[in-house]
Structure formats: structure tokens, C-alpha cells
Design a protein around this motif. Structure first.
Motif, mmCIF file in Angstrom:
data_model
loop_
_atom_site.group_PDB
_atom_site.id
_atom_site.type_symbol
_atom_site.label_atom_id
_atom_site.label_comp_id
_atom_site.label_asym_id
_atom_site.label_seq_id
_atom_site.Cartn_x
_atom_site.Cartn_y
_atom_site.Cartn_z
ATOM 1 N N ALA A 91 58.536 -107.681 45.884
ATOM 2 C CA ALA A 91 58.309 -106.639 44.882
ATOM 3 C C ALA A 91 59.135 -106.917 43.625
ATOM 4 O O ALA A 91 58.693 -106.657 42.508
ATOM 5 C CB ALA A 91 58.646 -105.264 45.460
ATOM 6 N N HIS B 296 57.330 -109.527 41.448
ATOM 7 C CA HIS B 296 56.214 -108.960 40.680
ATOM 8 C C HIS B 296 56.721 -108.045 39.566
ATOM 9 O O HIS B 296 56.191 -108.057 38.459
ATOM 10 C CB HIS B 296 55.277 -108.180 41.596
ATOM 11 N N ALA B 297 57.746 -107.253 39.873
ATOM 12 C CA ALA B 297 58.253 -106.325 38.857
ATOM 13 C C ALA B 297 58.851 -107.086 37.683
ATOM 14 O O ALA B 297 58.890 -106.585 36.563
ATOM 15 C CB ALA B 297 59.285 -105.379 39.474
ATOM 16 N N GLY C 178 57.501 -109.681 36.513
ATOM 17 C CA GLY C 178 56.405 -110.384 35.845
ATOM 18 C C GLY C 178 56.224 -111.808 36.338
ATOM 19 O O GLY C 178 55.657 -112.640 35.640
ATOM 20 N N PHE D 297 49.351 -115.832 40.933
ATOM 21 C CA PHE D 297 48.003 -115.703 41.488
ATOM 22 C C PHE D 297 47.228 -116.984 41.186
ATOM 23 O O PHE D 297 47.689 -117.814 40.382
ATOM 24 C CB PHE D 297 47.320 -114.477 40.866
ATOM 25 N N ASP E 238 44.715 -117.720 39.395
ATOM 26 C CA ASP E 238 44.386 -118.014 37.990
ATOM 27 C C ASP E 238 45.620 -118.415 37.190
ATOM 28 O O ASP E 238 45.499 -118.898 36.073
ATOM 29 C CB ASP E 238 43.695 -116.801 37.346
ATOM 30 N N ASP E 239 46.792 -118.181 37.748
ATOM 31 C CA ASP E 239 48.019 -118.569 37.037
ATOM 32 C C ASP E 239 48.352 -120.040 37.258
ATOM 33 O O ASP E 239 49.292 -120.562 36.655
ATOM 34 C CB ASP E 239 49.204 -117.707 37.506
ATOM 35 N N LEU F 18 41.724 -105.580 42.433
ATOM 36 C CA LEU F 18 42.012 -105.674 40.992
ATOM 37 C C LEU F 18 42.026 -107.140 40.549
ATOM 38 O O LEU F 18 41.552 -107.469 39.467
ATOM 39 C CB LEU F 18 43.330 -104.972 40.652
ATOM 40 N N GLU F 19 42.572 -108.018 41.380
ATOM 41 C CA GLU F 19 42.397 -109.447 41.107
ATOM 42 C C GLU F 19 41.030 -109.838 41.647
ATOM 43 O O GLU F 19 40.769 -109.670 42.839
ATOM 44 C CB GLU F 19 43.463 -110.293 41.827
ATOM 45 N N PRO F 20 40.155 -110.355 40.803
ATOM 46 C CA PRO F 20 38.838 -110.732 41.322
ATOM 47 C C PRO F 20 38.947 -111.934 42.265
ATOM 48 O O PRO F 20 40.008 -112.563 42.356
ATOM 49 C CB PRO F 20 38.052 -111.111 40.063
ATOM 50 N N VAL G 158 47.990 -112.750 46.417
ATOM 51 C CA VAL G 158 46.600 -112.290 46.503
ATOM 52 C C VAL G 158 46.559 -110.870 45.955
ATOM 53 O O VAL G 158 47.244 -109.982 46.462
ATOM 54 C CB VAL G 158 46.094 -112.335 47.959
ATOM 55 N N GLY G 159 45.759 -110.682 44.917
ATOM 56 C CA GLY G 159 45.769 -109.400 44.213
ATOM 57 C C GLY G 159 44.859 -108.360 44.823
ATOM 58 O O GLY G 159 43.942 -107.864 44.189
ATOM 59 N N GLY G 160 45.131 -108.034 46.055
ATOM 60 C CA GLY G 160 44.307 -107.069 46.773
ATOM 61 C C GLY G 160 43.207 -107.796 47.518
ATOM 62 O O GLY G 160 42.649 -108.771 47.029
ATOM 63 N N GLN H 216 49.102 -109.755 51.461
ATOM 64 C CA GLN H 216 48.341 -109.335 50.274
ATOM 65 C C GLN H 216 49.020 -108.132 49.642
ATOM 66 O O GLN H 216 48.371 -107.304 49.011
ATOM 67 C CB GLN H 216 46.896 -108.985 50.628
ATOM 68 N N GLY H 217 50.324 -107.998 49.894
ATOM 69 C CA GLY H 217 51.060 -106.903 49.291
ATOM 70 C C GLY H 217 51.436 -105.817 50.271
ATOM 71 O O GLY H 217 52.198 -104.909 49.937
#
Ligand code: FES
Ligand code: FES
Lengths: 163, 784
Positions: free
Chosen positions: B17, B20-21, B23, B27, B29-30, B197-199, B247-249, B502-503
Motif C-alpha cells: 500500500a 502505491h500511495a 505513486g 502495472f 502498461d508501465d 479500473l485497470e483494463p 494487477v489493477g483489479g 490483486q490488492g
């Protein structure tokens, strides 16, 4: 990158306190430029339609959706992304509370949420829970159900020193 | 285990956490390797169409375009798949290709790919493709799909039926004949989709020199995808690597095989360089799996004292044109039809399930698979029965839940329940929400013309599935999980796990379990997950199995490591291992707690001065543990939820005033994370019941393709959610943990539906179609 006068334009910005200059395709969004050219990948793209809030950044002090702004439109602007805000005590408190309250799961919405929360605290140092919920309502979070985010922002605001 | 100084049971934030907090998430795409190309897809504009021709010439001429290919070309590299499994006898689905070959069967199905130096150029090139289609009649509606005279989606099949299941238990006919009251509802649960939210995201990198394929993939199930890539592209297993970064969800969305992802791998193999696919939101709506498209007719027989005697259910569910690979699209309906009535003593049941092909996006398993449907149908009927008999909704549930002392218990549909706590949960909920006070408030409000409603929903949830879930049907999806523990020289540990993150906090709870057994603080454990090359093979995270199965693997590995370390310390200290313990990173005398040696000192000796150990000592400093659930096919959990709403009869708007959950997931490893799993899950269920709907035109065009048309819950619309627990640890594992990821979603929609109907009861209005949009509310009130 070389300039193709038909499609490209130069752009210079101050991003997270650093000056940058480059040549961008006119059609490139600010989000695309920040991510692809500057490597600021905490600007997330959840919809590219202006409706999820994941790409939220601050441009000349105003909160904006970086997917709705062209990079060239931001010419000369001061941009802050979720990676930025260094030395900002209110953002430090928000980051800390988001982590300790588990106000994020996958983390994809988090950057946008933090920028929106920082903006709220600038306007309203001690917002009510209702005001917090309203302030982040343009931001989709698919993981948390929002309550932990509201808790975290509320706890961060209690420092009460946000400008 | 409730010792608050020990890591298991402690509310602790996650290390991730903080990343991510700050920044610093990472993911797919990064990740941008040098020379990375981007793919975009031409999609069928029709719900059903013959592909007459696809001319890629002009697209290939555009500067920046590197490659373009259609379905037949893709099929030369990628073997087609069939989404059936043997344990669903009769389930059928035809071959499916990554890019459609010959016929396209839903609007949005990918038919050709363009690869270019940027996604924007690839999209420009799509406009230059000359494609000709011959539109065919489409079947979109569930009733139309059932029509034996109607259009057939697959020429070789005699109907649009993919799977049918008939269940019959006890004596349903006699029960209905002898009932004091029979209540009946015709439900329509409209299609939703996941909206992570992350496709969906994938970066495929094939090395032509070595024939190795590395795929960075936003997936829950890297091992399953590793196997799929190996088999469908003919690449030996040892030359494939799948890495799931952040993994964004996922929620079940990112564990199915999608054509675009296979075609992206094909593109990388064709070109020998990295190729990236990141779905945009429009593509996500068109091609992510959809879910829960059901038409359910259900009735319930009750005795005069409120005893539920029997249920009869007819569920027809639409799955799109294919059963999704490799898990099939039969699981959702199968669970929905079998979970009906599962919290109750009722022993007679008749159920019919029809799983149907249609020309819409494929549907498949998603968070709480089948549960919300079973729960909404059952709980709405329970409320209707209470109404018919003049009983209070809480009271009728008290009379019917399987008593807490009656376990193990076999449900009418044959599920074996090891140990649930409905009665304890019910009473805890009544106190938590102050049920009686809320009822008084409701009566007062009604007198003022304010329409509030209270809805209850009891649920059971399938967690910790064993091999019965997929493996026995022939799916190459692991039912076991593993963990490797390594001692670091400083006395820290690193662990590698096969369950994935995945969070939800998989890595955090793994660290807590390992720390608990190794006698160190969780901060001293680093965790690796999501990489098929560096972690043990396993099933990963789905069906609420991470903690309950993978957690036990961690526990076993940590216990084996602990035993080794105590043995070695015993050798060095000339003490018996049983007389020693590890506490706070120090080997101590078990009885007195006196420090004998730090783990750091032990690590130093074992790694750097093994010459000081007795001859023949070869310490095992990396050990593994594995776990497969045995005894019961699943570990069921249970709970009850309540919703409190206010409905405006003039506008049809539903306002959520409060929501409560009492649930029992057995041993709780981290209460902070468990509660947030529940809250997130509850909001998912509320979204489905109140807002979310994939709207199609009669011709099969998806109309809701933005977040402005497809509404997901937002912060201002959601209430605070109060949560309490009852803990009945499962005896099937030494950890005692069951799953919790889906409990919130299983019943929140049902509680909400009941609350809205309760609010509208003075008007005699009944809603049985979700989402409960203002328009539907007003229609139920006869106002539009
Ligand atoms: S990506 Fe900009 S608002 Fe969603
Ligand atoms: S934490 Fe995943 S979308 Fe908010």
C-alpha cells in the motif's frame, strides 16, 4: 523526436518541480505525454473519457483529468502528478493514512484519489464525511467500496494544518 | 491463535500500500521495453455476420504499421480452443479462434489485428482496413435463444442450448401440494460487466533466438495462462514465463482466455519483438466477460408455521456465443441453481438450468459466481413467504436456517456443509443494526410519508475449492498451492508463493502466516508472487481460495523451515530442538525464554562458517510446503447482510441509508484486510443490484460503452458499512481459514432488493428485475 510541422508541436512544462521540453504530436494527451515521455506512470488511464478520475493531476493549481487535456494545451504550465507533491505535509499525511487505513487495494485509482483529496484539503481543511464523499465522487474505485478512502482522508485532515 | 502479540489475527497494513500511495505501482502498461510495438483490433460491427473479406493492404501501407493479420493467419500460430469440461456432461461449445474465422458472433468480436509503433497509428490503420461482412440474423434475447424454431447461432447444433441441468431432491411435488402458502416470482437479472479500473493488459515478448516467450500479463492466474500459452502456441513449458506485475483489479475478470491476448502473443511470435495490448474502456465493455444474465422463475412452498418446505426454480442464463475457455460458462448457472435455498433446512427441491448461446459478449465466472442470483431469488421468496404468512422477515429466517448444532449438514442439492453459524450471525446482526429500533423508525417514517425499507439476506459462500472444481473435469488448473521459504543470512526470510495479489492483501497475509510460524515480525519477511519462473506452481487466487489453501502452504513451509532451524540451532547449542523456540527473531530456551542465539548469528554460521558445524551437516535452508484441500470439496462460509434504504415514490430513486454484514470466514488472519474485502464486495453487489447494466439494442449492439452509460457505484451514493464476525474455523486445515473475497458480493444485492420491496410494500409494488433503476421503480409503482 524530430518535429513534423504537420502533426507535431514543441511543448515545455514544469512537472513536479522540474522543467521539461519536448516535441509532441498535437493529438497526444497530457496523460499520454506524462506517462510515455516523462515516465510518470502513476498517472493511470482507466477510461480516457474523463469519467473515472484515475488520470487526475494538478495543472497550475487546478485539478484536471490529464486524459482530457492535450499536452500542447498545457504549454508553459506547472503540472503535479501523484509522484510529485514532495515536501507537502498534507500529501505526506494523506499517503500515510491511505497506507495505514488500507484505503487502497489494487492501487489503480489511488493517484487520482490522492490528488483529489489534496485539492479538497486545500479548499476545506476539515471536511465532513459527506463533503469527502462528494469530493471524490468523480473518481471510480472498484476495489474498496470507498469507506476506507473516506476514513483515510478524514484522518489526514485532522492534522488541520493543510493550507 | 487469538494471542494479539502473534502475527496471525493482527490488523496490519500492507507493505504494498505504501508503494502505491507513493505513486510507485507497476502495472503492465508501465513496462515499456525498447522496441515495443502496439496492437489494435478490428472488431465485428455486427452481432452475427459472415466475414466475406478482409483486405489489409492499405493498413499495411501506413507509415509506422509493422504487421497486420486476420483470423486464419492467426490460427496458423495459435491453436483454437473449446470451452467445455467433462464434469458438465452434455456441455457443448464449438471451437473458438483468437480472431474470428469465417463468422463473427458478437458485436465487438476481434476479426483482425494491426501492429504499429504506437497504439494511435495502429488505430489509424484500422480505418484503412477494407472488410466486408454479410449480416446474419442475431439472437440476443434469452427467450429468443430458447425458441426451438428460432435462429441458431452455431450451424452444427440443433438448438442454442449449451448445457442443461435438472435437479430433483426430496419430494417437491408433495411439498407444494401440501403447502399452506406458495409464493412465486419471475425475476430478470440483467447483464453486468466487471469494469476493473485497470483494463485488460498484456505485454508479450517472444525471443526468436531461444524460442522463449515471456508474457507480462494483468492476470489472477499466471500458471493457468503459462499452460495455455505453452499448449496453444506449441512452446515447451520450460520456455514460457508469465509474470503478473501489479494487477489493477480482477474480480474474476482476468482469468479467462481472451482472443485479443492470444492474438497479441501471436503478433510477438510473428515479429520476434515485444508487443503490447492495453484494452481501452470501449473495448473493455465490448469484450471483457459479462456476467449474470439470468431469467429466473422461482416458487417456494411454506407451511403455516413458516417452515420452508420446497423450492422450484427454472433458470435460463445467456452466455454469449461461446462457453469461455478454460473454465467454461456453465459454472455460473450450475452454482446459481444449486445454491438456491442453501442456508435453509428445506430438503425438497426441483431445479432446471438452461445455459444458452446468444449473439452478445461471452459471460463467465465473476466475483461470487452464481451466488448473487441464488441469493436474490431465494431471499426475495423468503420475504414474500413471510409477507404471505404475516411473519417478520427476521423471524422466518430464525425458523428456517440450519441450526448451528446440526453440522455437518447436507443441503437439498447435495452440498456438504462442514460447520456454519447462521443462528449466531442472525442474532449478532439483529443487535448490530438494532433491528427493532429500525422497524420502529420505519413505522414512524411511513406515518410521515417517508418510505424506508429494511432488507435481510442470509447467504452461504463456496470457498477453498478442491480438485472437484476444475481438475476432475480435465482442466489444467492447479488445485494445490505452494510456498518456498528461504533463510537470509541476516535472519530475515524471503518467501515465494503461488497465490497471487490483486490488492486483496495476499502477500501481506502470507508474510503474517510465515512470521507467525518462524517467530519473527512480518516486516522481516519479503514476498514474491505472480511469476511462474520464480514461484512454486499453483492454482493462484480465485474462488476465495488464497488464504484458505495458499495460506496453509505457507504455514507448512514455514513450519518445515522452523524445524530445520531449531535442529541446527540445537546442534550448535548442544540442546534438544524441542527445548528451543524462536521468538522475535531469537532462538530462546522454550521454557524460560532466555536468549540462546539470534537468527542472524545462526544465519551467519550456516551460510558463512558451515565449517564449524559437525561433519556431514548440510543444512537445508530453502524449503517448500504445499497444500491441497481434502475431506470436503469446498469450505463453505456463511453470513447475513442487511440493507436500509429510502425510496422516493415520485422519482423512483433509491437512497442507501445503511448496510450491515455479519459473516463467518473461520480464522481471520488480518481483520483490516478482511473487512475491506467485505466492503469492496458489498459495493460490487450493490452496483449490480442498483446501477450496472449492459444495455443492448435488439440487434445486439452494445449501447452502454462508457462509464457515463454504464453506471458503477460512486462514493457519494454508498453508505458506511458496518461489519461484525463470528469465527468458526474450518477443521479441514490447520490454519482454520476460509475464504472471504466474495462474501460481500454474494448477498448485498439480495438485501438491497428486499429493502426496496419492503419500502414499497404499502403501495403493493414488487420489483423483481435488476438493476433497480428509477424507471423500474416507477414502473412497479404504476407511474410510468
Ligand atoms: S482516464 Fe482520465 S478520467 Fe478516466
Ligand atoms: S484500489 Fe483498485 S480501483 Fe481503487
Amino acid at each position: 523526436m524530430t518535429l513534423d510541422a504537420r502533426t507535431d508541436m514543441p511543448v515545455s512544462l514544469t512537472v513536479n518541480g522540474r522543467r521539461t521540453a519536448g516535441i509532441v504530436p498535437v493529438r497526444q494527451t497530457l496523460a499520454g505525454y506524462l506517462r510515455e515521455e516523462l515516465g510518470l506512470t502513476a498517472v493511470h488511464l482507466g477510461c480516457e473519457q474523463g469519467s473515472c478520475g484515475a488520470c487526475t493531476v494538478r495543472v497550475d493549481g487546478e485539478v484536471m483529468r490529464a486524459c482530457l487535456v492535450l499536452a500542447v494545451q498545457a504549454e508553459g504550465c506547472v503540472v503535479e502528478t501523484p509522484e510529485g507533491f514532495s515536501g507537502d505535509p498534507a500529501m505526506d499525511r494523506l499517503r500515510e493514512r491511505f497506507a495505514t487505513r488500507n484505503a487502497l487495494q489494487c492501487g489503480f485509482c489511488t493517484g487520482g484519489m490522492l490528488v483529489a483529496a489534496r485539492d479538497l484539503l486545500a479548499r476545506e481543511p476539515r471536511p465532513s464525511r459527506h463533503a469527502i464523499r462528494e469530493a471524490i465522487s468523480g473518481h471510480v474505485c472498484r476495489c474498496t467500496g470507498y469507506e476506507a478512502i473516506v476514513d483515510a482522508i478524514e484522518a489526514a485532515s485532522h492534522g488541520g494544518t493543510a493550507p | 491463535m487469538n494471542d494479539m502479540t502473534r502475527p496471525i489475527g493482527r490488523a496490519m497494513p500492507r507493505a504494498a500500500a505504501r508503494r502505491h500511495a507513493a505513486g510507485r505501482g507497476r502495472f503492465v502498461d508501465d513496462i515499456a521495453p525498447a522496441g515495443c510495438l502496439h496492437v489494435a483490433f478490428l472488431r465485428s460491427p455486427h452481432a452475427h455476420a459472415r466475414i466475406l473479406s478482409i483486405d489489409l493492404t492499405a493498413a499495411l501501407d501506413l507509415p509506422g504499421v509493422v504487421d497486420a493479420f486476420d483470423g486464419p493467419a492467426c490460427a496458423e500460430l495459435c491453436k483454437p480452443w473449446i470451452g467445455t469440461l467433462d464434469h458438465f456432461p452434455g456441455l457443448r461449445s464449438p471451437e473458438q479462434h483468437a480472431l474470428a474465422v469465417g463468422v463473427a458472433r458478437w458485436s465487438g468480436e476481434p476479426v483482425a489485428a494491426v501492429v504499429a509503433t504506437s497504439r494511435a497509428i495502429a488505430e489509424d490503420a484500422l480505418d484503412l482496413i477494407e472488410a466486408e461482412f454479410e449480416e446474419l440474423p442475431a439472437v440476443t434475447d434469452i427467450e429468443a435463444a430458447l425458441d426451438p424454431e428460432g435462429v441458431r447461432i452455431h450451424e452444427n447444433y440443433d438448438s442454442n442450448l449449451a448445457f442443461r441441468l435438472d435437479l430433483n431432491a426430496g419430494e417437491p411435488d408433495a411439498a407444494f401440494a401440501g403447502a399452506a402458502a406458495i409464493v412465486e416470482r419471475s425475476f430478470r437479472f440483467n447483464r453486468q460487466t466487471g469494469v476493473t479500473l485497470e483494463p485488460r493488459s498484456l505485454l508479450a515478448d517472444f525471443q526468436p533466438g531461444t524460442g522463449e516467450l515471456t508474457v507480462h500479463h494483468s492476470t489472477q492466474t499466471p500458471y493457468q495462462m503459462h499452460d495455455v500459452y505453452s499448449r496453444h502456441f506449441g512452446i515447451p513449458e520450460e520456455r514460457v514465463r508469465v509474470v503478473a506485475p501489479d494487477v489493477g483489479g480482477s474480480f474474476g475478470l482476468k482469468l479467462h482466455v481472451y482472443g485479443e491476448e492470444m492474438a497479441t502473443v501471436a503478433a510477438s511470435i510473428r515479429l520476434g519483438c515485444p508487443v503490447k495490448f492495453i484494452a481501452d474502456r470501449y473495448e473493455s465493455f465490448l469484450t471483457d466477460i459479462h456476467l449474470r444474465d439470468h431469467r429466473v422463475r422461482a416458487r417456494m412452498a411454506v407451511a403455516a408455521d413458516g417452515e420452508i418446505l420446497a423450492m422450484e426454480v427454472d433458470d435460463a442464463t445467456g452466455i454469449g456465443p461461446f462457453s469461455v475457455y478454460p473454465r467454461t460458462s456453465a459454472v455460473e448457472g450450475n452454482q446459481a441453481i444449486r445454491l438456491m435455498g442453501a442456508p435453509y433446512r428445506m430438503q425438497s427441491y426441483k431445479g432446471t438450468l438452461s445455459v444458452l448461446f446468444q449473439n452478445k459478449a461471452p459471460t463467465c465466472q465473476y466475483r461470487a459466481v452464481g451466488h448473487p442470483i441464488a441469493c436474490m431469488a431465494t431471499e426475495a421468496l423468503v420475504d414474500a413467504a413471510a409477507g404471505a404468512l404475516g411473519l417478520d422477515p427476521l423471524d422466518i429466517r430464525r425458523r428456517n436456517v440450519v441450526p448451528d448444532d446440526a453440522y455437518p449438514y447436507r443441503t437439498a442439492n447435495g452440498y456438504m456443509l462442514e460447520g456454519l453459524s447462521h443462528q449466531a450471525c442472525l442474532e449478532k446482526l439483529a443487535a448490530l443494526m438494532d433491528y427493532d429500533a429500525l422497524r420502529r423508525d420505519q413505522a414512524e417514517a411511513r406515518a410521515r410519508g417517508v418510505h424506508r425499507g429494511i432488507g435481510l439476506a442470509v447467504f452461504v459462500e463456496i470457498t477453498n475449492p478442491g480438485p472437484a472444481f476444475y481438475g476432475v473435469g480435465g482442466a489444467r488448473i492447479s488445485a494445490q498451492d505452494g510456498c518456498t521459504v528461504k533463510l537470509e543470512p541476516s535472519g530475515a526470510f524471503s518467501i515465494a508463493i503461488s497465490i497471487t495479489e490483486q490488492g486483496q492483501g495476499t502477500e501481506a497475509i502470507a508474510a503474517q502466516i510465515a512470521a507467525d510460524r518462524l517467530g519473527v515480525s512480518p516486516e522481516r519477511i519479503s514476498v514474491v508472487s505472480g511469476d511462474t519462473r520464480t514461484t512454486p506452481y499453483g492454482g493462484a487466487t480465485w474462488a476465495s481460495r488464497g488464504a484458505g489453501i495458499g495460506g496453509v502452504a505457507v504455514m507448512k513451509a514455514a513450519e518445515a523451515m522452523r524445524a530445520n532451524l531449531l535442529d541446527l540451532a540445537g546442534t550448535i547449542l548442544q540442546a534438544s530442538p524441542e527445548a528451543l523456540d524462536i521468538r522475535e527473531g531469537v532462538i530462546v530456551d522454550a521454557e524460560t525464554g532466555t536468549e540462546r542465539m539470534s537468527l542472524a548469528e545462526l544465519g551467519r554460521i550456516l551460510y558463512f562458517r558451515p565449517d564449524t558445524l559437525p561433519p556431514g551437516t548440510h543444512p537445508l535452508l530453502t524449503v517448500s510446503g504445499h497444500h491441497v484441500p481434502q475431506g470436503y470439496p469446498f469450505a463453505f462460509t456463511n453470513g447475513i447482510q442487511a440493507s436500509h434504504v429510502e425510496v422516493d415514490p415520485d422519482t423512483g430513486l433509491v437512497k442507501l441509508l445503511g448496510h450491515w454484514v455479519v459473516e463467518d470466514c473461520g480464522t481471520i488472519i488480518n481483520p483490516l484486510l478482511v473487512d475491506e474485502q467485505i466492503r469492496g464486495g458489498v459495493v460490487h453487489g450493490i452496483g449490480g443490484a442498483l446501477f450496472e447494466e449492459c444495455n443492448y439494442s435488439p440487434e445486439g449492439q452494445l449501447l452502454s460503452t462508457t462509464l457515463a452509460d454504464y453506471l458503477v457505484p460512486l462514493a457519494s451514493e454508498m453508505p458506511d458499512i458496518r461489519i461484525a464476525h463470528v469465527a468458526t474455523p474450518t477443521k479441514t486445515s490447520p490454519l482454520g481459514a476460509k475464504g472471504v473475497g466474495e462474501a460481500g458480493t454474494a448477498a448485498s444485492g439480495a438485501a438491497l432488493l428486499n429493502a426496496v420491496n419492503d419500502a414499497l410494500s404499502p403501495f403493493g409494488a414488487v420489483l423483481a428485475e435488476t438493476p433497480l433503476s428509477p424507471e423500474r421503480v416507477l414502473r412497479a409503482l404504476g407511474k410510468v
